[in-house]
Design an enzyme around this catalytic site. Structure first.
Site, PDB file in Angstrom:
ATOM      1  N   GLU A  89       0.830  -1.205   0.000  1.00 49.98           N
ATOM      2  CA  GLU A  89       0.000   0.000   0.000  1.00 49.98           C
ATOM      3  C   GLU A  89       0.861   1.249   0.000  1.00 49.98           C
ATOM      4  O   GLU A  89       1.873   1.324   0.704  1.00 49.98           O
ATOM      5  CB  GLU A  89      -0.908  -0.002   1.236  1.00 49.98           C
ATOM      6  CG  GLU A  89      -1.903  -1.137   1.217  1.00 49.98           C
ATOM      7  CD  GLU A  89      -2.791  -1.176   2.441  1.00 49.98           C
ATOM      8  OE1 GLU A  89      -3.295  -2.263   2.755  1.00 49.98           O
ATOM      9  OE2 GLU A  89      -2.968  -0.124   3.091  1.00 49.98           O
ATOM     10  N   CYS A 323      -2.178   0.384   8.346  1.00 56.70           N
ATOM     11  CA  CYS A 323      -1.877  -0.101   7.002  1.00 56.70           C
ATOM     12  C   CYS A 323      -2.113  -1.609   6.927  1.00 56.70           C
ATOM     13  O   CYS A 323      -2.201  -2.286   7.920  1.00 56.70           O
ATOM     14  CB  CYS A 323      -0.439   0.223   6.642  1.00 56.70           C
ATOM     15  SG  CYS A 323       0.743  -0.549   7.728  1.00 56.70           S
TER      16      CYS A 323
HETATM   17  S1  SF4 Z   1       2.710  -1.062  12.835  1.00 58.98           S
HETATM   18 FE1  SF4 Z   1       4.215  -2.612  13.524  1.00 58.98          FE
HETATM   19  S2  SF4 Z   1       3.635  -4.551  12.488  1.00 58.98           S
HETATM   20 FE2  SF4 Z   1       2.582  -2.844  11.430  1.00 58.98          FE
HETATM   21  S3  SF4 Z   1       3.928  -2.340   9.711  1.00 58.98           S
HETATM   22 FE3  SF4 Z   1       4.453  -0.934  11.414  1.00 58.98          FE
HETATM   23  S4  SF4 Z   1       6.123  -2.001  12.528  1.00 58.98           S
HETATM   24 FE4  SF4 Z   1       5.153  -3.531  11.191  1.00 58.98          FE
END
Ligand code: SF4
Length: 353
Positions: A89, A323
């Site tokens: 994305e 995301c």
């Molecule tokens: S929020 Fe955490 S699990 Fe999600 S993409 Fe970012 S680092 Fe990775």
């Protein structure tokens, strides 16, 4: 694909470094690959010129717009196909920003993030990261790139730093408008200061409590939040841009008065901006966002106590844990995939963006 692969291809055809820089500059600015000065002394070697149409096709095929989902604030989420069929994305942000993905999936496993559920599927090559910018530039201006999409940039550090170098040196993007977003890792503080393009840093903190942080970010490096803040502060002072702390607000988990007190103790006097991002509801995950009045009160209270705090909407600039939803929904057959070359907006997903 990595940018080095493009450089090697051009070198093999007799291109000098100046020719390669010229071609990369045109590509990252979404211009024809032969754009640039016409005078004879700037001419590309014949073999290189003959290869440009094929190279343009190769670069164009790195990313494909599979679907587009506009938000109310001028942002739009893009589901981007890679040339092996995987998807990531990107998000067009208000004010000419773009959020890009650095991995397919992610190994950090943040418990509130859809991307983290898949684990790491594969790295996104440096050319594929830049190609997300080119794809966005084929639609509109991009003056800022944040590495906050799918993936932990530290886990793909060479590719991300190479993309940052190209975007900051050839891509007409100011260095402080390249934002490296991480959960925190010693390698960040070793490598970022060494680059000729030094990006701004966003640090996903989410809590000041080390034990809670281990639960929320189970595979993030075990670095105490106080140490992380000290390391980040040194980077902020050396670059001259503030650290952007990211805090996904989860009701009943990290929105207590004790947390606010601890934030004040940790960040008072630091060169920092605290971004409070009320959690964006994910299908299948049980977390909730605090009520809007509570979120606003948290931001006001921190501000009053000397912490520069912004309350962000996760549909806008600071998409963090939200995301991965498009990718998940496409795999469930809930997104209509667009034909190549026919990018239209799918309003049905609007409210979930
Ligand atoms: S929020 Fe955490 S699990 Fe999600 S993409 Fe970012 S680092 Fe990775």
């Amino acid at each position: 694909m990595r940018i080095h692969t493009i450089e090697e291809r051009l070198h093999a055809l007799g291109a000098k470094d100046c020719h390669i820089q010229r071609i990369l500059r045109a590509w990252v600015r979404a211009q024809p690959l032969d754009a640039g000065p016409r005078a004879a002394e700037h001419a590309l070697p014949l073999a290189v010129r003959k290869d440009l149409p094929a190279l343009a096709d190769t670069l164009q095929a790195l990313t494909t717009l599979r679907s587009q989902h506009p938000g109310e604030d001028g942002s739009a989420r893009l589901l981007v196909g890679l040339n092996d069929g995987q998807t990531v994305e990107s998000v067009l942000l208000p004010r000419d920003g773009l959020c890009v993905s650095t991995q397919v999936g992610c190994a950090v496993g943040c418990v509130f993030c859809m991307t983290g559920r898949d684990g790491l599927i594969r790295q996104v090559g440096s050319a594929e990261i830049v190609a997300q910018v080119v794809l966005a530039r084929q639609q509109r201006h991009v003056k800022k790139v944040v590495f906050m999409g799918m993936g932990e940039p530290v886990h793909n550090l060479d590719n991300v730093l190479q993309a940052i170098d190209v975007l900051g040196s050839l891509g007409d993007i100011g260095h402080k408008n390249l934002v490296f977003s991480t959960v925190g890792d010693y390698r960040v503080f070793e490598r970022l200061p060494q680059g000729r393009v030094k990006p701004a840093l966003a640090l996903s903190l989410h809590t000041t409590n080390a034990a809670l942080r281990e639960k929320l970010l189970p595979r993030a490096p075990r670095i105490d939040p106080a140490e992380l803040v000290e390391l980040a502060e040194a980077y902020a002072r050396s670059t001259g841009y503030p650290i952007q702390y990211q805090w996904t607000l989860l009701e009943g988990i990290n929105d207590s008065e004790e947390e606010l007190d601890a934030i004040v103790r940790l960040l008072k006097g630091k060169y920092a901006i605290m971004n409070m991002i009320p959690y964006n509801t994910n299908e299948g995950l049980e977390f909730r966002r605090p009520a809007p009045e509570r979120a606003a009160e948290i931001a006001r209270s921190l501000h009053r106590r000397g912490i520069l705090t912004k309350l962000r909407n996760s549909a806008g600039q600071d998409i963090d844990g939200g995301c991965g939803q498009l990718r998940a929904r496409e795999s469930l057959g809930k997104i209509r995939v667009l034909q190549r070359g026919a990018p239209i907006q799918d309003q049905s997903e609007h409210s979930k963006v």
